[in-house]
Design a protein around this motif. Structure first.
Motif, PDB file in Angstrom:
ATOM      1  N   LYS A 278       0.741  -1.311   0.055  1.00 41.78           N
ATOM      2  CA  LYS A 278       0.009   0.040   0.075  1.00 41.78           C
ATOM      3  C   LYS A 278       0.958   1.488   0.150  1.00 41.78           C
ATOM      4  N   GLN A 279       1.854   1.173   0.995  1.00 46.31           N
ATOM      5  CA  GLN A 279       2.705   2.586   1.066  1.00 46.31           C
ATOM      6  C   GLN A 279       3.804   2.529  -0.483  1.00 46.31           C
TER       7      GLN A 279
ATOM      8  N   LEU B 190       0.980   3.845  -3.089  1.00 48.57           N
ATOM      9  CA  LEU B 190       0.398   5.813  -2.121  1.00 48.57           C
ATOM     10  C   LEU B 190       1.979   6.262  -3.090  1.00 48.57           C
TER      11      LEU B 190
ATOM     12  N   LYS C 169       1.511   9.253  -6.530  1.00 49.15           N
ATOM     13  CA  LYS C 169       1.435  10.696  -5.922  1.00 49.15           C
ATOM     14  C   LYS C 169       2.770  11.248  -7.322  1.00 49.15           C
TER      15      LYS C 169
ATOM     16  N   LYS D  87      -4.776  10.582  -4.452  1.00 47.52           N
ATOM     17  CA  LYS D  87      -5.843   9.387  -3.042  1.00 47.52           C
ATOM     18  C   LYS D  87      -5.465   8.089  -4.036  1.00 47.52           C
ATOM     19  N   ILE D  88      -5.354   7.440  -2.609  1.00 44.76           N
ATOM     20  CA  ILE D  88      -5.705   5.458  -3.330  1.00 44.76           C
ATOM     21  C   ILE D  88      -6.684   5.464  -2.986  1.00 44.76           C
ATOM     22  N   ARG D  89      -7.628   4.530  -3.491  1.00 47.24           N
ATOM     23  CA  ARG D  89      -8.717   3.809  -2.511  1.00 47.24           C
ATOM     24  C   ARG D  89      -7.910   1.940  -3.593  1.00 47.24           C
TER      25      ARG D  89
ATOM     26  N   ILE E 263      -7.711   5.207  -8.347  1.00 44.97           N
ATOM     27  CA  ILE E 263      -6.811   6.936  -8.182  1.00 44.97           C
ATOM     28  C   ILE E 263      -8.204   7.666  -7.529  1.00 44.97           C
TER      29      ILE E 263
END
Ligand code: DAH
Length: 339
Positions: free
Chosen positions: A222-223, A226, A230, A238-240, A257
């Motif tokens: 996840k990191q 992200l 960016k 933002k991400i989901r 995104i």
């Protein structure tokens, strides 16, 4: 007689002419009917029979050398005249047209550069593959629809020679050869048996990412995602992650995104949702690790895969996928400043 011929030969060998008129005068002097060589030919009749052979050879040589010399001088005039007439040294030069990098290459490089900053190195694999690397090693069931002729291009009806449908095959190739830790990013072309339209093509490009080490977790994935979003789009992206399914990852997810066109407010591009999907990802299924000879009790990993065309569309709003492979210079030139 022979001395006379040889003296003339020397003379001929050193002939020079400053212009076409001088050259013509030389031709008349040596090679015309009344010229020097003709008169020697006349004298030849009177040469004693036992000397005819030797004198004849000298005479023939002289004739040949004279003819060649005149031709040579003539050619040099013609060349130098052509040069003088056609070249205007004061004219400005033709501009040399510079090409531009293809938009897909620009974006591919950008994706690879971002992951390189996280310690990933580039790995590549073949486009013509076998069933093991594209499907079986990646946990695809025997009857998975991707193995169907409808979706995959097989070469010569041999089910074991096919064009790769995704770059996930490079995961297997690297894991088979290399022990963990592995941190790779694999760009490349992939093929699928699809009808060509503005939104689908029978070949396109993907980037696959793979990280295998001790204690790799979903939080690490996840990191990294992200950070990528960016860097690729903008700092406020933002991400989901939405749960999904892929045979080679468990759990699996798809990542959206925040729409970089409307900033998440909702527009036709994101169909009013404010989100756009950009990639698939997940934790590498232990079966896949084991298939490649990596002990899944010691190691874990994450994988991700994205389409380069998709990311490029988002960055540059290209509405028709076909533009990428048509080589229309008017389209390609628009990416000059992005180089
Ligand atoms: N191979 C998938 C495809 O072609 C993309 C993908 C999804 C790759 C999830 C991955 C992953 O590594 O974890 O659609």
């Amino acid at each position: 007689m022979i001395n006379k011929i040889d003296a003339l030969l020397q003379e001929v060998e050193n002939l020079k002419a400053a212009n076409a008129e001088e050259l013509e005068a030389l031709r008349i002097k040596y090679l015309s009917k009344k010229g020097e060589i003709s008169s020697l030919m006349n004298e030849f009749r009177n040469v004693a029979a036992d000397q005819k052979r030797e004198v004849g050879q000298h005479l023939n040589k002289l004739k040949e050398v004279a003819q060649n010399k005149i031709n040579e001088l003539k050619a040099s005039f013609e060349n130098s005249q052509a040069v003088n007439d056609d070249i205007d040294l004061t004219r400005t030069a033709y501009p040399i047209e510079l090409g531009t990098r293809h938009p897909l290459s620009i974006v591919k490089k950008e994706i690879c550069d971002i992951f390189a900053r996280l310690g990933f190195s580039i790995a590549e694999g073949p486009e013509i593959e076998d069933d093991w690397h594209v499907f079986s090693s990646l946990n695809f069931a025997e009857d998975h629809p991707a193995r169907d002729m409808q979706d995959t291009f097989f070469i010569q009806h041999n089910p074991d020679v096919l064009l790769r449908t995704h770059t996930s095959s490079v995961q297997t190739r690297v894991m088979e050869k290399q022990q963990a830790p592995i941190r790779i990013i694999c760009p490349g072309r992939v093929y699928r048996n699809e009808a060509i339209s503005y939104r689908a093509h029978c070949f396109f490009h993907q980037v696959e990412g793979l990280y295998v080490d001790k204690n790799v977790s979903f939080a690490d994935l996840k990191q990294a995602l992200l950070f990528f979003a960016k860097e690729m789009f903008s700092a406020d992206t933002k991400i989901r992650l939405r749960p999904s399914y892929f045979p080679f990852t468990e759990p699996s997810a798809e990542m959206d995104i925040s729409c970089n066109i409307c900033g998440g407010k909702g527009c036709p591009f994101c169909k009013g949702t404010g989100w756009v999907e950009i990639l698939g990802c997940g934790m590498v299924d232990p079966n896949v690790l084991e298939n490649c000879g990596i002990d899944s009790k010691i190691y874990s990993g994450y994988a991700l895969g994205m389409g380069i065309e998709r990311i490029t569309n988002l960055k540059y709003q290209v509405k028709d996928l076909r533009m990428f492979s048509e080589n229309d210079i008017r389209f390609l030139r628009q990416f000059e400043s992005a180089n």
